[in-house]
Design an enzyme around this catalytic site. Sequence first.
Site, PDB file in Angstrom:
ATOM      1  N   LYS A 119      19.503  54.296  21.598  1.00  0.00           N
ATOM      2  CA  LYS A 119      20.971  54.321  21.615  1.00  0.00           C
ATOM      3  C   LYS A 119      21.493  54.130  20.201  1.00  0.00           C
ATOM      4  O   LYS A 119      20.966  53.296  19.449  1.00  0.00           O
ATOM      5  CB  LYS A 119      21.477  53.206  22.539  1.00  0.00           C
ATOM      6  CG  LYS A 119      22.989  53.174  22.741  1.00  0.00           C
ATOM      7  CD  LYS A 119      23.387  52.053  23.706  1.00  0.00           C
ATOM      8  CE  LYS A 119      24.885  52.013  23.977  1.00  0.00           C
ATOM      9  NZ  LYS A 119      25.268  50.934  24.917  1.00  0.00           N
ATOM     10  N   SER A 134      28.051  52.398  28.975  1.00  0.00           N
ATOM     11  CA  SER A 134      28.240  53.086  27.710  1.00  0.00           C
ATOM     12  C   SER A 134      26.981  53.774  27.201  1.00  0.00           C
ATOM     13  O   SER A 134      27.077  54.640  26.339  1.00  0.00           O
ATOM     14  CB  SER A 134      28.717  52.087  26.651  1.00  0.00           C
ATOM     15  OG  SER A 134      27.702  51.134  26.378  1.00  0.00           O
ATOM     16  N   SER A 141      26.166  48.448  31.015  1.00  0.00           N
ATOM     17  CA  SER A 141      25.941  49.700  30.285  1.00  0.00           C
ATOM     18  C   SER A 141      24.530  50.255  30.323  1.00  0.00           C
ATOM     19  O   SER A 141      24.307  51.372  29.866  1.00  0.00           O
ATOM     20  CB  SER A 141      26.351  49.541  28.826  1.00  0.00           C
ATOM     21  OG  SER A 141      27.735  49.678  28.734  1.00  0.00           O
TER      22      SER A 141
END
Length: 482
Positions: free
Chosen positions: A72, A147, A171
């Site tokens: 990420k 997210s 997330s």
Amino acid sequence: MELLALSVAELQRKLRGKEVSPVEVLDALDARIAQVDPQVHGYLSRDLAAAKEEAQRVDLSLPLGGVPIAIKDVINVEGAPCTCGSKMLENYRAPYNATVIGKLRAAGAIPFGRCNMDEFAMGSSTENSAFGPTFNPWDTTRIPGGSSGGSAAVVAAGEAFAALGSDTGGSIRQPAALCGVVGLKPTYGRVSRFGLVAFASSLDQIGPFTKTVRDSGLILNAIAGRDPHDSTSLSEPVPDYTALLGQDLKGLRLGMPREYFIEGIDPQVDAAVRAAIRQYESLGAEIVEVSLPNTEHAVGVYYIVATAECSANLARFDGVRYGHRAAGAMSLLDQYGRTREEGFGPEVKRRIVLGTFVLSSGYSEAYYGRAQKVRTLIRRDFDAAFEKVDAIICPTSPEVAFRIGDRSDDPLKMYLADIFTIAANLAGICGLSLPCGFAEMEGRQLPIGLQLLGKPFEEAKLLQIAHAYEQSTDWHKARPPL
Ligand code: GLN
């Protein structure tokens, strides 16, 4: 595609047996990304040459030897971009490695590719990325969750064997649910956050996205443990997280929280989760009703605590120390203002304004102070439930993936997507989402996630419970039609 369908465990076996080389794996992955990522947009960047270079030196006898892992874009990898999905950091290059990156490498893994995300991890749909949304591989008109939507989507689409994400209020678990993969949020303090760009420091944790439960344990084995660079990481011993896999569930008690089976949850989600619970009964687990009475306050408390902490953490993006700097400022204050006006997107601004308000003098006791007290009550709800059960079982998300743009004008509705995931962060416990079925929506199959919540530092047991269900169903074998 066959190679790319392998789990981390299977791939590592082939690498170790020299049936395939790490460079071949990287090439296959890169070709797959070039083929499908224009439809998914799960990656923001990747550096194939650097990864291949690393592959030359990798020790294939290590547990993750030669396995590429996507990261990420909020975790620092030295020399690589780390945009956090924000214009603020569009041209930033990480000057050092996060501890998890060093640990992955020490286990033989090769960080490859940077995944799209909601700006600074604020969101539930990945629509808040400054670089455009990620699309759900099961239906590219829909969101992948957020997210960490990019991390979830690339694993689901076979463009990564595994990925790291971060979970502040769901997330990892929510996008895992919406994309049909396994997502694990470890206990607060289990994994070092050194090198993770902070959103809400009392809530953030790093964890893996994988195709299987075993892979989740393998990656947790590599990244868990105390880190002198992160004083919130704890020195609890790190067991082998795959050690309990395959043990049966006889005598284990699973709690169904009354407050999580409510009206408003999608009937197809409700049905799939209830079917999973019956499956657990047939596997020998005992199902017990439990109550988490403060659940209704979790979203409210979270949006005070998380915004307060983010307003402090994001103060560092001032145009002096990191990232974007506005041109043409007339004074220092003017430069701060213009830089932040230009660099941050609307959701980040909304959070900073909210967080600044709840901390402001005269209000901080009424909002932040009270939220902290209710947070304690939420934690005590879990303490009480865990006296009766080994783990809690519930939906991960009240609904399946919604359409891109559906919630964009209604932040409150977006915030409610986190209703089942947020309490685990507030309480600091561990949680995992795994596939438990599909909903039919306009002729499409959309994944449904089952959430298991466990006591602090009981990830091994959580993985055991997840694995037993996974192995008794075929959900984890389904792949999106890409
Ligand atoms: N969706 C939640 C938020 O917008 C959670 C985000 C996260 O876990 N990083 O804050």
